[in-house]
Design a protein around this motif. Structure first.
Motif, short mmCIF file in Angstrom:
data_model
loop_
_atom_site.label_atom_id
_atom_site.label_comp_id
_atom_site.label_asym_id
_atom_site.label_seq_id
_atom_site.Cartn_x
_atom_site.Cartn_y
_atom_site.Cartn_z
N THR A 144 0.82 -1.20 0.00
CA THR A 144 0.00 0.00 0.00
C THR A 144 0.86 1.26 0.00
OG1 THR A 144 -0.09 0.13 2.42
CG2 THR A 144 -1.78 -1.21 1.30
N THR A 145 0.28 2.35 -0.44
CA THR A 145 1.00 3.62 -0.39
C THR A 145 1.30 3.99 1.06
OG1 THR A 145 -1.11 4.83 -0.43
CG2 THR A 145 0.02 4.49 -2.53
N GLU A 146 0.40 3.64 1.98
CA GLU A 146 0.62 3.95 3.39
C GLU A 146 1.86 3.24 3.92
OE1 GLU A 146 -2.25 3.02 2.07
OE2 GLU A 146 -3.47 4.83 2.32
N VAL A 180 9.29 5.52 4.12
CA VAL A 180 9.98 6.75 3.70
C VAL A 180 10.13 7.70 4.88
CG1 VAL A 180 9.78 8.82 2.27
CG2 VAL A 180 9.27 6.58 1.29
N ALA A 181 9.06 7.83 5.66
CA ALA A 181 9.05 8.79 6.77
C ALA A 181 9.94 8.35 7.93
CB ALA A 181 7.62 9.00 7.26
N THR A 182 9.93 7.06 8.23
CA THR A 182 10.66 6.58 9.41
C THR A 182 12.09 6.16 9.11
OG1 THR A 182 9.79 4.33 9.08
CG2 THR A 182 8.53 5.81 10.51
N LYS A 183 12.34 5.69 7.88
CA LYS A 183 13.67 5.17 7.55
C LYS A 183 14.32 5.90 6.38
CE LYS A 183 12.51 0.50 9.15
NZ LYS A 183 12.44 -0.94 8.79
N ARG A 184 13.59 6.86 5.80
CA ARG A 184 14.05 7.54 4.59
C ARG A 184 14.51 6.50 3.56
NH1 ARG A 184 13.88 12.85 5.23
NH2 ARG A 184 14.93 13.23 3.23
N HIS A 185 13.67 5.49 3.38
CA HIS A 185 13.98 4.38 2.49
C HIS A 185 13.78 4.81 1.04
CE1 HIS A 185 13.49 0.27 0.70
NE2 HIS A 185 14.51 0.06 1.51
N HIS A 198 -1.28 13.67 -3.33
CA HIS A 198 -0.77 13.21 -2.04
C HIS A 198 0.62 12.61 -2.19
CE1 HIS A 198 -0.52 11.55 1.91
NE2 HIS A 198 -0.68 10.30 1.52
N ARG A 199 0.81 11.77 -3.20
CA ARG A 199 2.12 11.16 -3.42
C ARG A 199 3.15 12.23 -3.82
NH1 ARG A 199 0.72 5.58 -6.76
NH2 ARG A 199 -1.23 5.10 -5.67
N TYR A 200 2.73 13.15 -4.64
CA TYR A 200 3.63 14.24 -5.06
C TYR A 200 4.09 15.04 -3.85
CZ TYR A 200 4.99 18.79 -6.97
OH TYR A 200 5.66 19.95 -7.26
N GLU A 201 3.19 15.31 -2.93
CA GLU A 201 3.54 16.08 -1.74
C GLU A 201 4.51 15.31 -0.84
OE1 GLU A 201 -0.46 18.88 -1.29
OE2 GLU A 201 -0.37 16.94 -0.26
N VAL A 202 4.34 14.00 -0.76
CA VAL A 202 5.27 13.17 0.02
C VAL A 202 6.67 13.25 -0.59
CG1 VAL A 202 5.87 10.80 0.66
CG2 VAL A 202 3.51 11.59 0.90
N ILE A 203 6.75 13.15 -1.91
CA ILE A 203 8.04 13.22 -2.60
C ILE A 203 8.70 14.57 -2.36
CG2 ILE A 203 9.16 13.20 -4.86
CD1 ILE A 203 6.88 11.29 -5.78
N LEU A 217 12.23 15.66 -0.37
CA LEU A 217 13.27 16.51 -0.94
C LEU A 217 13.57 17.70 -0.03
CD1 LEU A 217 15.13 17.27 -3.31
CD2 LEU A 217 13.16 18.45 -4.35
N ARG A 218 12.54 18.30 0.52
CA ARG A 218 12.72 19.46 1.38
C ARG A 218 13.54 19.10 2.62
NH1 ARG A 218 10.94 21.79 5.86
NH2 ARG A 218 9.60 20.01 6.36
N THR A 219 13.22 17.99 3.23
CA THR A 219 13.89 17.60 4.47
C THR A 219 15.27 16.99 4.21
OG1 THR A 219 12.68 15.49 4.42
CG2 THR A 219 11.75 17.26 5.75
N SER A 220 15.63 16.79 2.96
CA SER A 220 16.95 16.26 2.62
C SER A 220 18.05 17.28 2.86
CB SER A 220 16.97 15.82 1.15
OG SER A 220 18.24 15.34 0.79
N LYS A 221 17.66 18.55 2.97
CA LYS A 221 18.65 19.63 3.09
C LYS A 221 19.44 19.58 4.39
CE LYS A 221 15.87 22.66 0.16
NZ LYS A 221 15.07 23.91 0.09
N LYS A 222 18.97 18.84 5.36
CA LYS A 222 19.67 18.78 6.64
C LYS A 222 20.84 17.80 6.64
CE LYS A 222 16.34 15.42 8.49
NZ LYS A 222 15.29 15.18 9.50
#
Length: 204
Positions: free
Chosen positions: A86-88, A94-99, A123-128, A132-137
């Motif tokens: 599932t997408t969930e 992705v959220a917990t492991k940045r897989h 929804h999927r686009y926003e997750v992607i 990307l946004r949080t990758s800057k750290k």
């Protein structure tokens, strides 16, 4: 599927033959395929030709035919395209492991055919984009790796959603994301602080 690691050793003649054979079936380059891009139409064509029972044997044998962890990527992608994940579940990884392969697979899960289709794509686009946004750290090398995962994920989502390319997908989703502002400003109140978002006459 193949790993991104360019250090694996394959005889040049065999590699050139593989590249030549693959080009007969898909317009995707071998580099794109190795980066995690997927020709969804080609996959379903092969799956339908094999049938579910034969596919199980191919799926089981993937571990013996792939190099490194390539079989894991192949299985993640196949499960996504067949709707067996599932997408969930992918979003959670992705959220917990940045897989990154879960991010790549996010665009491969079949989309609904009803009125919820555009909302699901958004929804999927926003997750992607949040990934990307949080990758800057992270450091530059990690950022480069995650940017590649984002680019491939956008390609996979664009193909699944029927867009000609990721750029057109992005344009469409950016329009969708501000659609609620067409009726006027959106305001959020938190204690004594009020924040409003609106579009002016110049479209800014």
């Amino acid at each position: 599927a193949h790993t991104k690691d360019r250090d694996w050793t394959v005889d040049k003649e065999i590699r050139e033959q593989w590249i030549s054979q693959v080009s007969e079936y898909t317009p995707l380059s071998t580099d794109s395929l190795m980066d995690g891009a997927v020709d969804v139409a080609w996959f379903h064509q092969v799956y339908e030709a094999l049938g579910a029972s034969c596919w199980k044997e191919v799926y089981r044998a993937a571990e013996l035919t792939a190099i490194g962890s390539g079989h894991m990527r192949a299985r993640i992608f196949a499960d996504a395209m067949l709707g067996k994940t599932t997408t969930e579940a992918l979003i959670n990884r992705v959220a917990t492991k940045r897989h990154q392969d879960s991010l790549r697979a996010l665009g491969l899960v079949p989309l609904p055919v009803d009125e919820s289709r555009q909302g699901e794509i958004l929804h999927r686009y926003e997750v992607i984009q949040e990934f990307l946004r949080t990758s800057k750290k992270f450091g530059s090398q990690r950022q480069a790796s995650e940017r590649l995962a984002v680019a491939i994920s956008m390609e996979n989502l664009a193909r699944t959603a029927g867009y000609a390319d990721p750029q057109r997908l992005e344009w469409a989703m950016e329009v969708e994301s501000v659609d609620d502002l067409a009726d006027g400003p959106v305001t959020v109140q938190v204690s004594e602080t009020s924040v409003s978002l609106s579009i002016d006459d110049l479209g800014e």
